[in-house]
Design an enzyme around this catalytic site. Structure first.
Site: not given
Ligand code: THU
Length: 128
Positions: A45-47, A56, A58, A89, A92
């Site tokens: 994940n890259v915020e 996310c 994925e 999620c 994804c």
């Molecule tokens: N996140 C994912 O990378 N994949 C998922 O399927 C669920 C959530 C990440 C998004 C966010 O950066 C962090 O988890 C918290 O929600």
């Protein structure tokens, strides 16, 4: 059919998770997938400071898969910061569905399960 080595996928998912950029949620995620051509593709994940724009793990994986030559996904292992199997999620699940088959195996806390159980009555290209 490619044999699924879950241990390797787990190791690769953890390595990807360690590269996550998650300073806001502090919830790093890593994912690894085995493609039909034998490749292992990963993502993290890259915020973003604009919180809603975060990507996310994925998303990164799917982008990586297509960029390097699209191949159908046979198995997926997604992990949290502790290396525990993480459920993807909803968005994804849909992203993964496009490049998988209903029988693509996904690692859950209870063991591998077909993707069709994570996304029943899925919407896909054949519905267009
Ligand atoms: N996140 C994912 O990378 N994949 C998922 O399927 C669920 C959530 C990440 C998004 C966010 O950066 C962090 O988890 C918290 O929600």
């Amino acid at each position: 059919m490619t044999t699924i080595n879950w241990e390797t996928l787990h190791t690769e998912a953890i390595a990807a998770m360690k590269r996550a950029y998650a300073p806001y949620s502090k919830f790093p995620v890593g994912v690894a997938a085995l493609a039909d051509d034998g490749r292992i593709v990963t993502g993290c994940n890259v915020e973003n400071a604009s919180y809603g724009l975060g990507l996310c793990a994925e998303c990164g994986l799917v982008s990586n898969l297509v960029l390097n030559g699209r191949s159908i996904i046979r198995a997926i292992y997604c992990v949290d910061a502790h290396g525990n199997a993480l459920s993807p999620c909803g968005r994804c699940r849909q992203l993964l569905w496009e490049h998988s088959t209903p029988d693509t195996q996904f690692m859950t806390p209870d063991g591998p399960a077909p993707l069709s159980t994570l996304l029943p009555w899925a919407f896909g290209p054949e519905n267009l």
